[in-house]
Design a protein around this motif. Structure first.
Motif, PDB file in Angstrom:
ATOM      1  N   ILE A  16       0.844  -1.189   0.000  1.00 37.28           N
ATOM      2  CA  ILE A  16       0.000   0.000   0.000  1.00 37.28           C
ATOM      3  C   ILE A  16       0.881   1.241   0.000  1.00 37.28           C
ATOM      4  N   ASN A  17       0.312   2.341  -0.478  1.00 36.25           N
ATOM      5  CA  ASN A  17       1.026   3.616  -0.543  1.00 36.25           C
ATOM      6  C   ASN A  17       1.088   4.237   0.849  1.00 36.25           C
ATOM      7  N   PRO A  18       2.280   4.371   1.463  1.00 32.06           N
ATOM      8  CA  PRO A  18       2.359   4.914   2.826  1.00 32.06           C
ATOM      9  C   PRO A  18       1.866   6.345   2.934  1.00 32.06           C
ATOM     10  N   LEU A  19       2.091   7.160   1.901  1.00 29.06           N
ATOM     11  CA  LEU A  19       1.588   8.533   1.931  1.00 29.06           C
ATOM     12  C   LEU A  19       0.062   8.538   1.873  1.00 29.06           C
ATOM     13  N   GLY A  20      -0.485   7.601   1.099  1.00 31.95           N
ATOM     14  CA  GLY A  20      -1.937   7.472   1.037  1.00 31.95           C
ATOM     15  C   GLY A  20      -2.524   7.101   2.380  1.00 31.95           C
ATOM     16  N   VAL A  21      -1.839   6.223   3.118  1.00 29.63           N
ATOM     17  CA  VAL A  21      -2.297   5.829   4.446  1.00 29.63           C
ATOM     18  C   VAL A  21      -2.300   7.037   5.378  1.00 29.63           C
ATOM     19  N   LEU A  22      -1.270   7.868   5.316  1.00 32.72           N
ATOM     20  CA  LEU A  22      -1.177   9.042   6.184  1.00 32.72           C
ATOM     21  C   LEU A  22      -2.314  10.025   5.903  1.00 32.72           C
ATOM     22  N   VAL A  23      -2.587  10.291   4.632  1.00 27.17           N
ATOM     23  CA  VAL A  23      -3.682  11.196   4.261  1.00 27.17           C
ATOM     24  C   VAL A  23      -5.014  10.625   4.728  1.00 27.17           C
ATOM     25  N   ARG A  24      -5.204   9.345   4.491  1.00 29.15           N
ATOM     26  CA  ARG A  24      -6.449   8.690   4.921  1.00 29.15           C
ATOM     27  C   ARG A  24      -6.608   8.776   6.421  1.00 29.15           C
ATOM     28  N   ASN A  25      -5.538   8.556   7.182  1.00 27.05           N
ATOM     29  CA  ASN A  25      -5.622   8.578   8.642  1.00 27.05           C
ATOM     30  C   ASN A  25      -5.968   9.961   9.180  1.00 27.05           C
ATOM     31  N   LEU A  26      -5.514  11.002   8.509  1.00 35.05           N
ATOM     32  CA  LEU A  26      -5.860  12.354   8.933  1.00 35.05           C
ATOM     33  C   LEU A  26      -7.352  12.610   8.753  1.00 35.05           C
ATOM     34  N   LEU A  27      -7.902  12.161   7.621  1.00 35.09           N
ATOM     35  CA  LEU A  27      -9.342  12.276   7.408  1.00 35.09           C
ATOM     36  C   LEU A  27     -10.100  11.450   8.441  1.00 35.09           C
ATOM     37  N   PHE A  28      -9.621  10.247   8.676  1.00 30.70           N
ATOM     38  CA  PHE A  28     -10.255   9.360   9.646  1.00 30.70           C
ATOM     39  C   PHE A  28     -10.279  10.008  11.028  1.00 30.70           C
ATOM     40  N   LEU A  29      -9.184  10.646  11.401  1.00 30.22           N
ATOM     41  CA  LEU A  29      -9.103  11.305  12.702  1.00 30.22           C
ATOM     42  C   LEU A  29     -10.135  12.417  12.830  1.00 30.22           C
ATOM     43  N   LEU A  30     -10.326  13.178  11.757  1.00 33.34           N
ATOM     44  CA  LEU A  30     -11.320  14.249  11.783  1.00 33.34           C
ATOM     45  C   LEU A  30     -12.723  13.697  12.025  1.00 33.34           C
ATOM     46  N   VAL A  31     -13.043  12.588  11.369  1.00 36.96           N
ATOM     47  CA  VAL A  31     -14.366  11.978  11.550  1.00 36.96           C
ATOM     48  C   VAL A  31     -14.520  11.442  12.970  1.00 36.96           C
ATOM     49  N   VAL A  32     -13.458  10.838  13.502  1.00 29.19           N
ATOM     50  CA  VAL A  32     -13.488  10.332  14.872  1.00 29.19           C
ATOM     51  C   VAL A  32     -13.718  11.479  15.855  1.00 29.19           C
ATOM     52  N   LEU A  33     -13.046  12.601  15.630  1.00 29.05           N
ATOM     53  CA  LEU A  33     -13.234  13.767  16.502  1.00 29.05           C
ATOM     54  C   LEU A  33     -14.667  14.292  16.419  1.00 29.05           C
ATOM     55  N   PHE A  34     -15.234  14.277  15.220  1.00 24.76           N
ATOM     56  CA  PHE A  34     -16.625  14.699  15.067  1.00 24.76           C
ATOM     57  C   PHE A  34     -17.549  13.831  15.910  1.00 24.76           C
ATOM     58  N   HIS A  35     -17.344  12.509  15.846  1.00 26.23           N
ATOM     59  CA  HIS A  35     -18.175  11.597  16.640  1.00 26.23           C
ATOM     60  C   HIS A  35     -17.966  11.840  18.134  1.00 26.23           C
ATOM     61  N   GLY A  36     -16.732  12.152  18.517  1.00 24.19           N
ATOM     62  CA  GLY A  36     -16.452  12.420  19.920  1.00 24.19           C
ATOM     63  C   GLY A  36     -17.201  13.636  20.429  1.00 24.19           C
ATOM     64  N   PHE A  37     -17.192  14.721  19.645  1.00 20.54           N
ATOM     65  CA  PHE A  37     -17.919  15.920  20.043  1.00 20.54           C
ATOM     66  C   PHE A  37     -19.432  15.692  19.986  1.00 20.54           C
ATOM     67  N   ARG A  38     -19.879  14.887  19.033  1.00 16.93           N
ATOM     68  CA  ARG A  38     -21.318  14.609  18.926  1.00 16.93           C
ATOM     69  C   ARG A  38     -21.834  13.920  20.181  1.00 16.93           C
ATOM     70  N   ARG A  39     -21.011  13.118  20.803  1.00 15.58           N
ATOM     71  CA  ARG A  39     -21.442  12.389  21.996  1.00 15.58           C
ATOM     72  C   ARG A  39     -21.600  13.283  23.215  1.00 15.58           C
ATOM     73  N   LEU A  40     -21.062  14.488  23.132  1.00 15.23           N
ATOM     74  CA  LEU A  40     -21.228  15.431  24.237  1.00 15.23           C
ATOM     75  C   LEU A  40     -22.636  16.011  24.288  1.00 15.23           C
ATOM     76  N   ALA A  41     -23.353  15.894  23.179  1.00 14.72           N
ATOM     77  CA  ALA A  41     -24.696  16.458  23.084  1.00 14.72           C
ATOM     78  C   ALA A  41     -25.752  15.385  23.338  1.00 14.72           C
ATOM     79  N   PRO A  42     -26.977  15.795  23.669  1.00 14.80           N
ATOM     80  CA  PRO A  42     -28.064  14.818  23.864  1.00 14.80           C
ATOM     81  C   PRO A  42     -28.408  14.139  22.547  1.00 14.80           C
ATOM     82  N   PRO A  43     -29.135  13.024  22.593  1.00 18.08           N
ATOM     83  CA  PRO A  43     -29.720  12.388  23.787  1.00 18.08           C
ATOM     84  C   PRO A  43     -28.703  11.593  24.588  1.00 18.08           C
ATOM     85  N   TYR A  44     -28.901  11.632  25.918  1.00 12.79           N
ATOM     86  CA  TYR A  44     -28.005  10.910  26.800  1.00 12.79           C
ATOM     87  C   TYR A  44     -28.598   9.560  27.210  1.00 12.79           C
TER      88      TYR A  44
END
Length: 338
Positions: A310-338
């Protein structure tokens, strides 16, 4: 597929998950599409290393250790503490045989099903599982859990009808005295499925009402219960264990690997395969990896199968996007419904 379906539910309690995300019947990670996490990535690295090893445990260990080093360097999101520490130790020059840290986490179990799916020789399979486990986790409990998963995948592949007692006998023989506690828990899972108890109810009986933890002796018995409850139903087995909450991507990845070894690609819902959004480890790439692994097992001495890269640079770019989505889910969990 189990990994991608369970990923947005990771760390959410079974009580809150339906209100926050809805049922785990489709991908809910990124605009209705699914992405994989470390569970699948490790399985792919194991498969690549098995191709390189050609049955040599020492070669497998070296190749998997090398891939783990570079995997850590690509900034994967959500990597377990033990695996991260082992990766750092490898970069510091520690030998692969000594890199593992004392932890009973479920990292070795999450990547164990591929051994049972690919290797016929039980002795060789167990040696490979032990090498994979000790590379990151030195606690015998982590190794015993991985052995149980690998043997479950092999049993699922080899038997049209699952014989829980036969599988459990193989586990008892393989783990020995180190795994007495685990085999007791697995025996409870077998008896529970025989009595018709649901996997969520069994999970609660183990004291895991808030979700399945990353402790191997929590993860593996619940995963085995889901497999024995729905041994040839990929959809039902995976969605059932996700509803148990907690470390849902890993538990669903384990169950998906075990059941998938028995039902094959044809037993996986097509919409789940088509809905996976990944690069550079795309569905096409993973299919190629599986075919290469099969070819390396069946190949003649004059042929040499190479593991897909696999392309290592491609993995790095993909992981940065993945991290952004993970952070979005993390912040979403701070909001209701609880």
């Amino acid at each position: 597929m189990g990994d991608a379906l369970g990923l947005p539910y990771e760390g959410v309690s079974p009580q809150r998950a339906p209100r926050l995300l809805g049922p785990p019947d489709r991908y809910r990670f990124l605009l209705g599409r699914g992405m994989i996490s470390d569970d699948t990535e490790h399985t792919c690295m194991v498969a690549q290393s098995l191709i390189d090893a050609r049955g040599d445990v020492d070669v497998f260990t070296k190749r998997f250790a090398s891939r783990l080093r570079w995997w850590i360097l690509a900034l994967p999101a959500g990597v377990g503490k033990a695996t991260a520490r082992a990766g750092i130790r490898l970069w510091l020059g520690v030998k692969p045989q000594n890199a593992g840290v004392f932890s009973a986490g479920n990292g070795p179990s999450m990547r164990a099903a591929i051994f049972g799916a690919a290797i016929d020789d039980v002795k060789l399979m167990l040696e490979m599982v032990r090498a994979s486990s000790r590379l990151t986790h030195s606690d015998p409990k982590a190794e015993c859990g991985a052995i149980a998963v690998a043997l479950a995948a092999k049993h699922s592949r080899d038997h049209e009808t699952v014989d829980a007692n036969l599988w459990l006998d193989h586990v008892v023989n393989a783990v020995g005295d180190d795994g007495v506690e685990l085999t007791d828990l697995l025996r409870k899972a077998v008896l529970s499925t025989r009595a018709g108890e649901s996997t969520p109810d069994f999970t609660q009986a183990l004291g895991l009402a808030k979700g399945v933890t990353g402790y191997t002796y929590h993860t593996v018995p619940v995963a085995i219960h889901a497999w024995l409850s729905h041994p040839k139903d990929f959809r039902q087995s995976v969605t059932t264990i996700i509803r148990c909450g907690g470390d849902a991507d890993t538990t669903a990845a384990i169950v998906g690997g075990i059941v998938g070894a028995g039902v094959g690609c044809g037993g996986v819902p097509e919409e789940w395969i088509d809905g996976l959004w990944e690069w550079p480890r795309s569905v096409t790439w993973m299919r190629s990896l599986g075919e290469s692994l099969a070819d390396s097992i069946d190949e003649k001495p004059i042929t040499v199968t190479k593991a897909p890269s696999i392309n290592p640079l491609g993995v790095l770019v993909r992981n940065l996007l993945f991290l952004l989505v993970v952070l979005f889910h993390g912040f979403r969990r701070l909001a209701p419904p609880y």
